[in-house]
Design a protein around this motif. Structure first.
Motif, short mmCIF file in Angstrom:
data_model
loop_
_atom_site.label_atom_id
_atom_site.label_comp_id
_atom_site.label_asym_id
_atom_site.label_seq_id
_atom_site.Cartn_x
_atom_site.Cartn_y
_atom_site.Cartn_z
N UNK A 152 0.84 -1.20 0.00
CA UNK A 152 0.00 0.00 0.00
C UNK A 152 0.88 1.25 0.00
N UNK A 153 1.96 1.23 0.80
CA UNK A 153 2.88 2.37 0.82
C UNK A 153 3.50 2.58 -0.55
N UNK A 154 3.78 1.47 -1.27
CA UNK A 154 4.36 1.62 -2.60
C UNK A 154 3.38 2.30 -3.54
N UNK A 155 2.09 1.92 -3.47
CA UNK A 155 1.11 2.58 -4.34
C UNK A 155 0.97 4.04 -3.96
N UNK A 156 0.96 4.33 -2.64
CA UNK A 156 0.86 5.72 -2.20
C UNK A 156 2.01 6.54 -2.74
N UNK A 157 3.23 5.98 -2.63
CA UNK A 157 4.40 6.71 -3.11
C UNK A 157 4.34 6.91 -4.63
#
Lengths: 196, 356
Positions: free
Chosen positions: B257-262
């Motif tokens: 999820x953090x990767x998509x946010x970034x």
């Protein structure tokens, strides 16, 4: 039956959490749990700031205290292998403790009385910040002595304008103080080469 | 409080929640499929056609496994850690704008009582600062997980991750400062609107800032080539060694999820966000919808880029990681802040004329 508005309900909710969490910081025997509870205290304080509409200060509270300072504190606590603190020496000098408790309690009572009765105290002059709209109006003289209108809307713009126009000198003095502290920390942490 | 506003909020929050959970589930599948492609093997292909039901099968497997809590962990903290990770990962999605104001179809107007919808849950004054604050909090999940597991490998992984994330937050923040100077606002929609004529990546400070930002987000999300927190040849899997079943799934989903946010933030801050290039459909009500599509294409590219890098580049050594962070990225990003200030003062107009 009193009517409560949503901000009031939220204030009581977060106020209760912050008081309970702050008590937990003092009374908990495990240092890591205490540190995490301190983070929770910062969170509920930041929620109270946000309820008052100061979203910038709320964000900075989380960014600086919870995101930076407490991370370092927990990091250092993790590196030291800590055992649970013995609670026994809390009651070692009961008279001293009661005396201290009494003094602080009296001081807090005076503070609360001062707030509720309304003791006149030195007020910070709020130059040009309109508290209701959050807009900042300021008449600035430029180099030729011509007045220029300056207005800033929004939370951050207001904080920035009042920091860099009204309170520029205190801000610069704080910067110098911080610089001195940084240099001092570097000198203290530096390896002493001549002694090796 | 108006009932309509509340209803719209609930509608948006529920939709974003469902979208991100589905997106993350298929992102994990995409990671495994692309890994298979890069290593010349088929990847997961048993559940459903092309393995499309694989995320569902994984989810059922995670949910039905036994929840094991090891004997010597500090139980409260041990259970708190995955929750913190997941909460921080979801929280960032509350302020990312996915598009401008889009018109709603007729049947939705009747239900929600509004004719158009901003594709953003909240639009606070200090958008970028809040993103920084949330990404700073994500470190607690990893740190507490490492400490609470009462395992040397977990603790080492947690300490590595913490030191790495603290170090790389500084170049990340400084590269965002350059963008803030160029925008003159911290609001994410303002950053997007400012790039209507020229994307940030085509300006000199934006170009340098992008590469600093790119390296920093790989370190922030603990991905290859900076995934020293879970270097499996040294630390088993680092901070989540002691976690099983759905507690592990929470860490796993939070990372993706953090990767998509970034990816969203990269597309938004440097690659023009949801602006439609070349004035296609200018003035039409369908332009914002096209903008959402363009934004999603950029996000998918950066999401793919994360996978691409992971299966291509080998892992760094820890001292190399620290050296890059403190001795290369921070001086460069400080220079970049200076460059952004002089760009905005002296040669912004001529640069824009050059492109338009």
């Amino acid at each position: 039956m009193n009517e409560y508005t949503i901000p009031q309900i939220l204030f009581y909710f977060f106020g209760t959490i912050s008081v309970i969490a702050a008590l937990g910081v003092i009374l908990n025997r495990n240092p890591i749990t205490a540190a995490v509870l301190l983070v929770l205290t910062f969170f509920s304080l930041s929620a109270i700031y946000a309820i008052m509409g100061a979203t910038f200060i709320a964000t900075m509270q989380i960014l600086v205290y919870a995101g930076a300072i407490m991370v370092l504190v927990v990091f250092v606590l993790m590196l030291l292998s800590l055992r649970t603190e013995a609670i026994s020496h809390v009651w070692e000098y009961p008279l001293k403790k009661i005396y201290l408790f009494f003094t602080v309690g009296i001081l807090l009572l005076f503070l609360a009385m001062g707030v509720s009765i309304g003791v006149p105290h030195a007020k910070v002059p709020t130059v040009g910040v309109d508290a209701t709209t959050g807009a900042y109006e300021y008449n600035l003289m430029d180099v030729q002595g011509k007045a220029t209108e300056f207005s800033a809307k929004g939370n951050i713009a207001v904080v920035g304008a009042s920091t860099f126009i009204d309170y520029l000198l205190p801000f610069e003095m704080i910067s110098i103080l911080l610089l001195v502290a940084v240099i001092g920390a570097v000198i203290l942490a530096k390896k002493k080469l001549e002694q090796q | 409080m108006d009932m309509t506003v509340l209803l719209i909020w609930i509608f948006k929050i529920l939709n974003f929640f469902i979208i991100i959970l589905t997106g993350v589930a298929y992102y994990t599948l995409a990671e495994r499929k692309f890994a298979g492609f890069i290593q010349d093997r088929p990847g997961p292909n048993r559940a459903g056609i092309f393995g499309l039901l694989q995320p569902l099968a994984d989810g059922i497997k995670f949910l039905t496994k036994e929840e094991v809590i090891p004997a010597n962990v500090s139980k409260g903290m041990y259970l708190l850690a995955p929750a913190i990770s997941m909460t921080c990962a979801i929280l960032a999605w509350s302020i990312i704008p996915f598009g401008g104001t889009i018109p709603l179809p007729d049947f939705m107007v009747g239900i929600l009582g509004t004719e158009s919808l901003d594709l953003q849950v909240a639009n606070p004054d200090s958008g970028i600062l809040i993103l920084m604050a949330i990404s700073g909090l994500a470190v607690y999940g990893i740190m507490i997980a490492g400490w609470a597991s009462n395992n040397k490998y977990s603790l080492l992984g947690g300490i590595r991750a913490t030191a790495q994330m603290i170090s790389y937050e500084i170049p990340l923040g400084l590269s965002l400062v350059a963008i803030i100077i160029m925008t003159g606002s911290l609001r994410l929609t303002d950053v997007n609107d400012m790039q209507k004529g020229l994307w940030n990546i085509f300006t000199p400070p934006g170009f340098i800032g992008f590469f600093i930002f790119l390296v920093a987000i790989f370190a922030e999300t603990n991905r290859m080539p900076f995934d020293l927190a879970e270097a499996e040849s040294e630390l088993v899997v680092g901070f989540h060694t002691e976690y099983g079943a759905f507690k592990f799934a929470l860490f796993f989903l939070a990372e993706y999820m953090n990767m998509i946010t970034m990816s969203c933030i990269t597309a938004l801050l440097f690659f023009g966000g949801y602006n439609v290039p070349f004035g296609i459909l200018e003035g039409s009500v369908y332009q914002p919808i096209l903008g959402v599509g363009i934004f999603l294409v950029k996000v998918l590219f950066f999401a793919f880029f994360f996978i691409w890098v992971r299966w291509t580049v080998p892992r760094f050594r820890y001292d190399q990681l620290m050296k890059i962070g403190w001795k290369k990225l921070i001086p460069w990003s400080l220079f970049n802040v200076f460059l952004a200030a002089s760009y905005i003062l002296f040669f912004k107009d001529s640069w824009w004329l050059f492109f338009n």
